[in-house]
Design an enzyme around this catalytic site. Structure first.
Site, PDB file in Angstrom:
ATOM      1  N   ARG A   1      67.138  15.988  35.651  1.00 21.83           N
ATOM      2  CA  ARG A   1      67.095  17.144  34.750  1.00 21.83           C
ATOM      3  C   ARG A   1      66.178  18.238  35.300  1.00 21.83           C
ATOM      4  O   ARG A   1      66.461  19.434  35.165  1.00 21.83           O
ATOM      5  CB  ARG A   1      66.630  16.701  33.359  1.00 21.83           C
ATOM      6  CG  ARG A   1      66.757  17.783  32.325  1.00 21.83           C
ATOM      7  CD  ARG A   1      66.685  17.254  30.896  1.00 21.83           C
ATOM      8  NE  ARG A   1      67.098  18.293  29.959  1.00 21.83           N
ATOM      9  CZ  ARG A   1      66.283  18.875  29.082  1.00 21.83           C
ATOM     10  NH1 ARG A   1      65.025  18.503  29.012  1.00 21.83           N
ATOM     11  NH2 ARG A   1      66.728  19.820  28.299  1.00 21.83           N
TER      12      ARG A   1
ATOM     13  N   HIS B   1      67.470  21.971  35.909  1.00 24.83           N
ATOM     14  CA  HIS B   1      66.885  23.137  35.228  1.00 24.83           C
ATOM     15  C   HIS B   1      66.231  24.102  36.212  1.00 24.83           C
ATOM     16  O   HIS B   1      66.114  25.287  35.926  1.00 24.83           O
ATOM     17  CB  HIS B   1      65.890  22.692  34.154  1.00 24.83           C
ATOM     18  CG  HIS B   1      66.556  22.341  32.865  1.00 24.83           C
ATOM     19  ND1 HIS B   1      65.954  22.476  31.642  1.00 24.83           N
ATOM     20  CD2 HIS B   1      67.798  21.863  32.610  1.00 24.83           C
ATOM     21  CE1 HIS B   1      66.799  22.091  30.685  1.00 24.83           C
ATOM     22  NE2 HIS B   1      67.912  21.700  31.249  1.00 24.83           N
TER      23      HIS B   1
ATOM     24  N   TRP C   1      73.496   8.757  25.866  1.00 21.46           N
ATOM     25  CA  TRP C   1      74.947   8.944  25.835  1.00 21.46           C
ATOM     26  C   TRP C   1      75.680   7.634  26.121  1.00 21.46           C
ATOM     27  O   TRP C   1      76.812   7.461  25.703  1.00 21.46           O
ATOM     28  CB  TRP C   1      75.360   9.975  26.882  1.00 21.46           C
ATOM     29  CG  TRP C   1      74.996  11.391  26.580  1.00 21.46           C
ATOM     30  CD1 TRP C   1      75.788  12.320  25.956  1.00 21.46           C
ATOM     31  CD2 TRP C   1      73.774  12.075  26.897  1.00 21.46           C
ATOM     32  NE1 TRP C   1      75.125  13.525  25.868  1.00 21.46           N
ATOM     33  CE2 TRP C   1      73.894  13.404  26.436  1.00 21.46           C
ATOM     34  CE3 TRP C   1      72.581  11.692  27.528  1.00 21.46           C
ATOM     35  CZ2 TRP C   1      72.880  14.358  26.587  1.00 21.46           C
ATOM     36  CZ3 TRP C   1      71.567  12.638  27.664  1.00 21.46           C
ATOM     37  CH2 TRP C   1      71.716  13.941  27.205  1.00 21.46           C
TER      38      TRP C   1
END
Ligand code: CCH
Length: 281
Positions: free
Chosen positions: A34, A38, A178
């Site tokens: 991540r 980002h 998820w």
């Protein structure tokens, strides 16, 4: 001063600091991915601003963006690697950490090239608000990823990174993983989108979707479900063909982490460099 960096040693050091027994599911791998995403996902192809060069998250202007909440953990975990390899830039470290984490968690090998430099002040840091909002749908995804230069199908491929990690209520407001094994890179996320029924979660938090058929509550964001509307056939293809997903993902993640990188500025290109090129925006 030599600019030499032993990137094989850096890779080993990143892999070693992925192991974080007390943290989340025991691995910093997902939060490294991540961080890489980002750092690059602020890119704007029209103005050629943002992207993975610069490591702007070291400054409050970008690091303090609510969209980046929680990524300080990844940056802190990686600090010993930076300290050990003094000529390594943060911008190279953060993107390489994403690549190493994906490989170490069972994902594809991804092409990675050195040569990012770090900003020395926050004047070139992109404005906040360029990263996607999980509560929105396909029009928003197209606007945000289109600004970076990605197609609908590339958005679907990149989103497969949600095979990894989880949402944290104290970071994004959303909650939960998820897939069942969030530290293994696979195509489970697409299987979940293809085969499970997603109902709005009943809670006081932001709108997200839930399914507990597998004995544990799993989640989807509005943006995850939007992929089915963008190209359901591709989501189903990836659910059925892990190799196809891995091949496509390796290419599109390599493209993502190259956004905004201009090696001319860093002196990495063989071509002779004009003296007035240095530091040009
Ligand atoms: Fe994501 N992501 N992401 N994401 N993401 C979150 C977590 C991860 C969106 C929203 C969220 C990509 C695309 C999108 C990862 C990789 C990628 C969270 C939870 C939200 C919200 C943050 C928290 O609470 O900690 C939205 C919207 C989009 C739109 O497309 C893309 C692209 C990638 C990489 C290629 C990874 C990995 C995580 C897990 C992080 C962790 O800490 O476990």
């Amino acid at each position: 001063m030599s600019k030499e960096v032993d990137y094989d040693a850096v890779r080993k050091d990143i892999a070693a600091c992925m192991e974080q027994p007390g943290y989340d599911d025991g691995s910093a791998g997902p939060v490294f991915v991540r961080l890489a995403w980002h750092s690059a996902g602020t890119y704007c192809k029209d103005t050629k601003t943002g992207g993975s060069n610069g490591a702007g998250m070291r400054y409050e202007k970008e690091g303090g963006d609510p969209a980046n909440a929680g990524l300080q953990h990844a940056r802190v975990f990686l600090e010993p690697v930076k300290a050990k390899h003094e000529n390594l830039s943060y911008a190279d470290l953060w993107t390489l950490a994403g690549v190493v984490a994906i490989e170490e968690m069972g994902g594809p090998k991804i092409e990675w090239k050195a040569g990012r430099t770090d900003f020395t002040d926050d004047s070139k840091v992109p404005p906040r608000g360029r990263l996607p909002d999980g509560a929105q749908a396909e029009d928003h995804l197209r606007a945000v990823f289109g600004r970076m230069g990605f197609t609908d199908d590339e958005i679907i491929t990149l989103s497969g990174a949600h095979n990894l990690g989880r949402c944290h209520a104290d970071r994004s407001g959303f909650e939960g993983p998820w897939v069942m094994r969030p530290t293994v890179f696979s195509n489970q996320y697409y299987k979940m989108l293809k085969n499970m029924e997603w109902k709005p979660k009943e809670w006081s938090g932001p709108k997200q979707y839930a399914n507990d058929d597998l004995g544990q509550e799993l989640m989807m964001l509005e943006t995850d479900l939007a992929l089915l509307k963008m190209n359901k056939d591709l989501v189903h293809k990836y659910a059925d063909d892990k190799d196809a997903f891995f091949d496509d993902f390796a290419k599109v993640f390599a493209k993502l982490i190259e956004l905004g990188v201009d090696r001319k500025d860093a002196g990495y290109e063989a071509a002779p460099k004009k003296s007035n090129d240095a530091g040009a925006p």
